[in-house]
Design a protein around this motif. Structure first.
Motif, PDB file in Angstrom:
ATOM      1  N   THR A  46       8.926   9.569   7.266  1.00 15.30           N
ATOM      2  CA  THR A  46       7.767   8.475   7.576  1.00 15.30           C
ATOM      3  C   THR A  46       6.659   8.573   6.725  1.00 15.30           C
ATOM      4  O   THR A  46       5.997   7.719   6.017  1.00 15.30           O
ATOM      5  N   ILE A  47       6.134   9.861   6.608  1.00 16.89           N
ATOM      6  CA  ILE A  47       5.137  10.311   5.510  1.00 16.89           C
ATOM      7  C   ILE A  47       5.130   9.839   4.112  1.00 16.89           C
ATOM      8  O   ILE A  47       4.188   9.336   3.407  1.00 16.89           O
ATOM      9  N   ALA A  48       6.583   9.765   3.775  1.00 18.09           N
ATOM     10  CA  ALA A  48       6.876   9.452   2.462  1.00 18.09           C
ATOM     11  C   ALA A  48       6.565   7.893   2.031  1.00 18.09           C
ATOM     12  O   ALA A  48       6.436   7.460   1.105  1.00 18.09           O
ATOM     13  N   VAL A  49       6.553   7.062   3.092  1.00 16.67           N
ATOM     14  CA  VAL A  49       6.428   5.698   3.194  1.00 16.67           C
ATOM     15  C   VAL A  49       4.893   5.450   3.576  1.00 16.67           C
ATOM     16  O   VAL A  49       4.169   4.629   2.783  1.00 16.67           O
ATOM     17  N   LYS A  50       4.534   5.881   4.663  1.00 18.41           N
ATOM     18  CA  LYS A  50       3.123   5.662   5.252  1.00 18.41           C
ATOM     19  C   LYS A  50       2.650   7.082   5.869  1.00 18.41           C
ATOM     20  O   LYS A  50       3.475   7.537   6.726  1.00 18.41           O
ATOM     21  N   PRO A  51       1.402   7.572   5.961  1.00 19.12           N
ATOM     22  CA  PRO A  51       0.873   8.600   6.250  1.00 19.12           C
ATOM     23  C   PRO A  51       0.668   8.649   7.863  1.00 19.12           C
ATOM     24  O   PRO A  51      -0.253   9.426   8.400  1.00 19.12           O
ATOM     25  N   THR A  52       0.918   7.603   8.579  1.00 21.04           N
ATOM     26  CA  THR A  52       0.552   7.151   9.934  1.00 21.04           C
ATOM     27  C   THR A  52       0.607   8.336  10.943  1.00 21.04           C
ATOM     28  O   THR A  52      -0.110   8.736  11.572  1.00 21.04           O
ATOM     29  N   LEU A  53       1.822   9.154  10.744  1.00 24.85           N
ATOM     30  CA  LEU A  53       2.158  10.194  11.592  1.00 24.85           C
ATOM     31  C   LEU A  53       1.640  11.555  11.110  1.00 24.85           C
ATOM     32  O   LEU A  53       1.719  12.561  11.845  1.00 24.85           O
ATOM     33  N   ALA A  54       0.849  11.683   9.999  1.00 24.94           N
ATOM     34  CA  ALA A  54       0.456  12.914   9.502  1.00 24.94           C
ATOM     35  C   ALA A  54      -0.247  13.747  10.322  1.00 24.94           C
ATOM     36  O   ALA A  54      -0.292  14.951  10.403  1.00 24.94           O
ATOM     37  N   LEU A 106       0.715  -1.166  -0.011  1.00 23.18           N
ATOM     38  CA  LEU A 106      -0.096  -0.080   0.228  1.00 23.18           C
ATOM     39  C   LEU A 106       0.957   1.141  -0.122  1.00 23.18           C
ATOM     40  O   LEU A 106       0.334   2.474   0.082  1.00 23.18           O
ATOM     41  N   TYR A 107       2.278   1.220  -0.034  1.00 29.44           N
ATOM     42  CA  TYR A 107       3.050   2.348   0.041  1.00 29.44           C
ATOM     43  C   TYR A 107       2.800   3.169  -1.370  1.00 29.44           C
ATOM     44  O   TYR A 107       2.943   2.551  -2.569  1.00 29.44           O
ATOM     45  N   PRO A 108       3.201   4.393  -1.317  1.00 27.73           N
ATOM     46  CA  PRO A 108       3.089   5.117  -2.536  1.00 27.73           C
ATOM     47  C   PRO A 108       4.396   5.174  -3.434  1.00 27.73           C
ATOM     48  O   PRO A 108       5.396   4.311  -2.722  1.00 27.73           O
ATOM     49  N   ALA A 167       8.769  18.642   6.304  1.00 20.88           N
ATOM     50  CA  ALA A 167       7.635  17.779   6.451  1.00 20.88           C
ATOM     51  C   ALA A 167       6.983  17.315   5.303  1.00 20.88           C
ATOM     52  O   ALA A 167       6.497  16.230   4.947  1.00 20.88           O
ATOM     53  N   LEU A 168       6.702  18.516   4.394  1.00 20.12           N
ATOM     54  CA  LEU A 168       5.977  18.149   3.027  1.00 20.12           C
ATOM     55  C   LEU A 168       6.849  18.247   2.087  1.00 20.12           C
ATOM     56  O   LEU A 168       6.585  17.541   1.002  1.00 20.12           O
ATOM     57  N   GLY A 169       7.897  19.141   2.093  1.00 20.48           N
ATOM     58  CA  GLY A 169       8.896  18.697   1.126  1.00 20.48           C
ATOM     59  C   GLY A 169       9.695  17.630   0.887  1.00 20.48           C
ATOM     60  O   GLY A 169       9.845  17.183  -0.275  1.00 20.48           O
TER      61      GLY A 169
END
Length: 427
Positions: free
Chosen positions: A185-193, A81-83, A211-213
């Motif tokens: 971590t967000i680059a792999v999965k958004p758990t901590l977003a 499910l990773y982007p 964080a977004l860049g």
């Protein structure tokens, strides 16, 4: 507890060690052996559930320019499910054969968890020589969340490291580094977003640069390298937005599994969401200047809500609640009561409640323990903060915060029946 303290004090003159040294002497060997058992034996043995296999297959496909997003979502097997940015970061796993790659990934996650626990101690100004250190390591590696993260071999250990590093850097006002920690971590999965709410309300805008860049840059790099990046948008994203009735401890997932009516599921979500909003408002209104308490408690509320209220929550996500659990060392912690730790048992225990004698009860207990634990935790935090607010308002001291009166500095002055001022000494 009192007898245990007396026993430990009696050991001091006999052993020449302090109580802290005695406790460490007892607990560290147990903690070390538990870590070794979980990593070398339990994790390597594996289980029916294998989160690593789809990740490895996707990494291998990405590395060789083949389609990645080919999962059959009608099956109950773990899916990839990773982007595309996650595929880019995971691609090096394909350099090794599947078995050795899995062993490496287990080791990397175990080291990440240990480093995260060390940083968690530093967040609370504690050291490895403190009593908290072996208790934290032992408790973490005995839990379901750490054990199954290693056994199923997923990336949650690295996500935990990102979370603790994010909080530590946020505390120390190193905003770009904080953003980098959570951005990876967000680059792999958004758990901590959802935790980006913290720098948002604290006005730490630089956090968002990295964080977004970082996810954006990794996506830009990965998109042309991937064979089927649009399939992530067309196939995977809709699946992520759906709720499923298996391996899902959220209210929606468990409600669907046990056949609860839609109106009841919605009511439960609305009630708990309201508790979350009130809790976060009280934390921001009265505790935002108490940085450590605010960050760790708000993190616990946000993460628990993100597991319980949306479409998917799995028990081993509970690792992200370790900062909240560690906040018990703070004098004004919301975790200093037995219902809070009953809740912790629900979502951290590795105990199985399957029963051959009472199968219906066993099935219900096993499938709902994390859902009930997360729910109880949110209820406890709401009640503790709400009670503190009501007491402080009744006593006319909201301008001094809502901590219990005996924790205020200087202590709250009370007026005796005789009309004389006296210092409150209740504890």
């Amino acid at each position: 507890m009192y007898r245990a303290e007396v026993f430990l004090r009696q050991l001091e003159p006999r052993t020449g060690r302090t109580t802290q040294q005695v406790v460490n002497f007892v607990l560290w060997p147990i903690a070390v052996m538990t870590v070794l058992n979980r990593v070398i034996v339990t994790a390597v043995n594996g289980a029916i559930t294998d989160d690593f296999r789809p990740v490895y297959n996707a990494a291998l496909a990405f590395w060789n320019g083949r389609d990645v997003y080919t999962a059959d979502f009608n099956s109950v097997d773990p899916h990839y499910l990773y982007p595309p940015s996650g595929s880019l970061l995971m691609a090096p796993l394909a350099i090794l054969d599947p078995e050795r790659s899995r062993w490496l990934f287990i080791g990397v996650n175990a080291v990440a968890i240990l480093v995260a626990l060390y940083l968690l101690l530093r967040l609370f100004d504690l050291t490895i020589s403190s009593i908290a250190a072996p208790i934290l390591v032992l408790g973490a590696f005995m839990s379901e969340t750490v054990t199954n993260t290693l056994v199923f071999t997923n990336i949650n250990g690295l996500v935990l490291l990102g979370e603790i590093a994010f909080l530590l850097m946020l505390m120390r006002k190193k905003d770009l580094w904080a953003g980098a920690a959570i951005g990876l971590t967000i680059a792999v999965k958004p758990t901590l977003a959802p935790l980006l709410l913290l720098p948002l309300v604290r006005g730490q805008w630089k956090v968002f640069v990295t964080a977004l860049g970082i996810p954006f840059i990794l996506t830009v790099v990965a998109w042309p390298l991937a064979s089927d990046p649009m399939d992530f948008v067309r196939r995977t994203v809709p699946y992520l937005l759906e709720s499923r009735d298996y391996f899902n401890s959220s209210i929606v997932g468990n409600g669907a599994y046990f056949g609860l009516p839609e109106w009841l599921i919605l009511l439960l979500r609305v009630v708990l969401a309201a508790m979350v909003v009130v809790s976060l408002w009280l934390l921001y209104r009265y505790y935002r200047n108490d940085e450590l308490f605010f960050l760790t408690t708000a993190t616990g509320v946000i993460m628990t809500a993100s597991f319980l209220l949306p479409s998917l929550g799995q028990m081993y996500y509970s690792m992200m609640l370790l900062p909240l659990l560690m906040s018990v060392v703070l004098k004004n912690s919301v975790m200093r009561n037995w219902p809070a730790w009953l809740a912790v048992y629900g979502f951290m225990t590795f105990d199985s409640w399957w029963s051959n004698r009472w199968p219906t009860f066993g099935r219900a207990a096993e499938y709902t323990k994390s859902t009930l634990g997360w729910s109880l935790l949110l209820i406890v935090i709401f009640c503790v903060l709400g009670y503190r607010y009501l007491v402080a308002r009744r006593e006319g001291r909201l301008d001094r915060g809502i901590d219990p009166a005996y924790l205020l500095d200087p202590p709250l002055a009370a007026v005796s029946p005789a009309g004389e001022a006296e210092t409150a000494t209740k504890h």
